[in-house]
Scaffold this motif. Structure first.
Motif, mmCIF file in Angstrom:
data_model
loop_
_atom_site.group_PDB
_atom_site.id
_atom_site.type_symbol
_atom_site.label_atom_id
_atom_site.label_comp_id
_atom_site.label_asym_id
_atom_site.label_seq_id
_atom_site.Cartn_x
_atom_site.Cartn_y
_atom_site.Cartn_z
ATOM 1 N N GLU A 4 0.842 -1.187 0.000
ATOM 2 C CA GLU A 4 0.000 0.000 0.000
ATOM 3 C C GLU A 4 0.881 1.241 0.000
ATOM 4 O OE1 GLU A 4 -3.356 2.054 2.901
ATOM 5 O OE2 GLU A 4 -2.411 0.189 3.502
ATOM 6 N N SER A 8 0.241 10.838 0.343
ATOM 7 C CA SER A 8 1.388 11.368 1.081
ATOM 8 C C SER A 8 1.027 12.639 1.832
ATOM 9 C CB SER A 8 2.549 11.629 0.134
ATOM 10 O OG SER A 8 2.188 12.584 -0.833
ATOM 11 N N THR A 14 4.808 7.624 2.717
ATOM 12 C CA THR A 14 4.860 6.401 3.519
ATOM 13 C C THR A 14 4.354 5.242 2.680
ATOM 14 O OG1 THR A 14 4.500 7.630 5.561
ATOM 15 C CG2 THR A 14 4.044 5.283 5.631
ATOM 16 N N VAL A 16 3.569 0.873 2.928
ATOM 17 C CA VAL A 16 3.400 -0.290 3.792
ATOM 18 C C VAL A 16 3.975 -1.490 3.042
ATOM 19 C CG1 VAL A 16 1.774 -1.750 5.032
ATOM 20 C CG2 VAL A 16 1.342 0.716 4.830
ATOM 21 N N GLU A 30 4.264 -6.827 8.450
ATOM 22 C CA GLU A 30 4.008 -5.627 7.663
ATOM 23 C C GLU A 30 4.666 -4.459 8.373
ATOM 24 O OE1 GLU A 30 -0.034 -6.185 5.076
ATOM 25 O OE2 GLU A 30 0.015 -4.624 6.588
ATOM 26 N N LYS A 32 5.545 -0.096 8.098
ATOM 27 C CA LYS A 32 5.424 1.214 7.462
ATOM 28 C C LYS A 32 6.805 1.846 7.391
ATOM 29 C CE LYS A 32 0.761 2.450 8.788
ATOM 30 N NZ LYS A 32 -0.095 3.402 9.505
ATOM 31 N N THR A 34 8.806 5.415 5.928
ATOM 32 C CA THR A 34 8.601 6.789 5.476
ATOM 33 C C THR A 34 9.855 7.317 4.798
ATOM 34 O OG1 THR A 34 7.081 7.184 7.298
ATOM 35 C CG2 THR A 34 7.991 9.120 6.234
ATOM 36 N N ASN A 62 9.500 6.423 13.846
ATOM 37 C CA ASN A 62 9.222 6.055 12.454
ATOM 38 C C ASN A 62 10.407 5.334 11.847
ATOM 39 O OD1 ASN A 62 6.630 7.487 12.059
ATOM 40 N ND2 ASN A 62 7.879 9.277 12.486
#
Length: 90
Positions: A4, A8, A14, A16, A30, A32, A34, A62
């Motif tokens: 995914e 933005s 970002t 996934v 999974e 994320k 950035t 992050n």
């Protein structure tokens, strides 16, 4: 593989990822990731259904990456994968 790419936020993108293999650390299945959208050579535009070799660093909660950190399409990273024949075949 990118599963995914949400819309933005200003200055950030970002994606996934479904994690296929881990070389260091213990991320979830999974994850994320950035990247900054700065308009320079380090920018990344992740595409859904593409496989990437991703290098990240943990920064303020992050996972951050960029092209300058070494993140690239998996097909362009065959020499960096070490013994993992399964990933080389993707």
């Amino acid at each position: 593989m990118v599963v995914e790419v949400p819309a933005s936020k200003k200055g950030k993108r970002t994606a996934v990822f479904a994690v296929d293999e881990i070389f260091k650390g213990t991320p979830k299945e999974e994850m994320k990731v950035t990247t900054e959208a700065t308009g320079d050579a380090c920018d990344l535009n992740f595409e859904e259904a593409q496989n990437y070799l991703v290098y990240t660093k943990w920064e303020w909660g992050n996972n951050i990456t960029s092209r300058c950190m070494g993140t690239k399409l998996l097909v362009k990273a065959k020499n960096e994968l070490g013994p993992s024949q399964e990933l080389k075949d993707k």
